[in-house]
Design an enzyme around this catalytic site. Structure first.
Site, PDB file in Angstrom:
ATOM      1  N   LYS A 127      38.970  44.603  45.416  1.00  0.00           N
ATOM      2  CA  LYS A 127      38.053  43.619  44.807  1.00  0.00           C
ATOM      3  C   LYS A 127      36.719  43.544  45.534  1.00  0.00           C
ATOM      4  CE  LYS A 127      40.020  39.532  47.127  1.00  0.00           C
ATOM      5  NZ  LYS A 127      40.646  38.216  46.911  1.00  0.00           N
ATOM      6  N   ARG A 157      46.029  27.073  48.023  1.00  0.00           N
ATOM      7  CA  ARG A 157      45.459  27.703  46.837  1.00  0.00           C
ATOM      8  C   ARG A 157      46.586  27.876  45.824  1.00  0.00           C
ATOM      9  NH1 ARG A 157      42.026  33.236  47.240  1.00  0.00           N
ATOM     10  NH2 ARG A 157      44.071  34.087  46.675  1.00  0.00           N
TER      11      ARG A 157
END
Length: 357
Positions: A39, A134
């Site tokens: 990413k 998260r």
């Protein structure tokens, strides 16, 4: 010799390959495989091919478009969608990703339906919340979720994972990884499963890895920053035998003048709503580079020569050139943090140049 356009990011593929090989051998000593995270380079096919050629055959990215880009470039790998999916992108998830990390039942149910319509069976890794705050299922809820997933015909549960040091900065401790390992054993035993992935974290797991004698059932880590930048993320320390300069950001001098170090006039807010402050250094060799906040994360750059970044606007960076003698047309090189690398690779205004030595 004609120089490449600036601003640019120079990508040393040979150094990335070296880092990947070293880390593969290192983690393999304790039975842990690597999922290569692409990413930060936006699924760049040239970097992805280096990962695969080094022996990393599972690539993970947070964007479906990046996975598609790598597939279109004929990079042969098992692709993992690293970001939990939205309902709107379910069809593309089952089309382009072999595996996805999930935490919500409604999305998993939609994935099952999409996979069945395409006559597929989509693989799922459940993210477990281990304290970083998260994504993830609380451990107390995992059995209920697994039972529901096993009742679906369009998906296959192939593992569990935990995330650390991303949102809350929580370190991957031996205690937390032991809990994840025991949870995997419990699930496998209870439901007659054999997980392909018991993924203990990311580049922040290096310190844990070097200290733990027995990693238990943890058999996977998801590495991006360690391979690309040669560091572990908790303290940004260099991992032995790795290159930290596989990426170099380059910008060109567009103005070089002797100017006062202090602005002249009443100070208000700058273009980004901040009230700037400056040190009085008298007259200085004040140089402007043709790059700004729209191109790069300025605070993630460190000059590789004796100059000082004073600040930036959207399109210009101002530096104290000191005694460097920089003139218009000269180039200034910078090392990048992970955030700066991500910004440079994402920006359409930054040229990408590959180096293979």
């Amino acid at each position: 010799m004609i120089q490449s356009l600036t601003p640019r990011i120079e990508i040393n593929l040979a150094k990335i390959a070296h880092n990947a090989n070293v880390l593969l051998q290192l983690y393999d000593k304790k039975g842990i495989g690597i999922m290569g995270v692409t990413k930060a380079v936006c699924g760049d096919p040239a970097v992805a091919k280096v990962f695969v050629e080094a022996g990393i055959h599972t690539l993970a990215d947070s964007k479906i478009s990046n996975i598609k880009k790598m597939q279109d470039a004929k990079v042969e790998a098992e692709y993992v969608l690293l970001k939990i999916s939205s309902i709107q992108e379910v069809k593309d998830v089952t089309r382009y990703a072999n595996v996805s990390i999930q935490s919500e039942w409604v999305v998993i149910e939609k994935l099952s339906q999409s996979a069945k319509r395409a006559n597929q069976r989509h693989k799922i890794i459940l993210m477990i919340e281990m304290g970083d705050g998260r994504e993830g299922i609380l451990p107390k809820d995992i059995h209920e979720m697994v039972q529901k997933i096993l009742g679906l015909s369009g998906v296959q549960l192939v593992g569990i994972a935990a995330n650390f040091a991303c949102f809350g900065g929580v370190k991957p401790s031996n205690e937390k990884l032991s809990v994840l390992s025991l949870l995997a054993s419990e699930l496998e035993s209870t439901y007659s499963l054999c997980f392909d992935y018991i993924s203990g974290g990311n580049s922040a797991n290096y310190q844990w890895f070097t200290k733990v004698e027995d990693p238990g059932n943890i058999n996977n880590v998801r590495l991006g920053e360690s391979i690309l930048l040669g560091v572990e993320t908790l303290e940004q320390k260099t991992i032995p035998a790795l290159y930290t300069n596989a990426f170099t950001f380059v910008s060109e001098v567009v103005e070089a003048k002797e100017k006062p170090s202090l602005p002249d006039g009443e100070i208000g807010r700058d273009a980004f709503g901040n009230i700037p402050s400056f040190k009085d250094k008298g007259m200085m060799n004040r140089v402007i580079l043709g790059v700004g906040h729209q191109d790069i994360l300025i605070r993630g750059l460190t000059p590789l020569m004796d100059v000082e970044i004073l600040g930036a606007s959207s399109d210009h960076m101002v530096i104290d050139a000191k005694t460097s003698g920089l003139r218009v047309g000269d180039e200034v090189d910078f090392s990048c943090t992970y955030g700066a690398l991500l910004a440079a690779m994402t920006s359409p205004y930054v040229t990408k140049k590959y180096v293979c030595h």
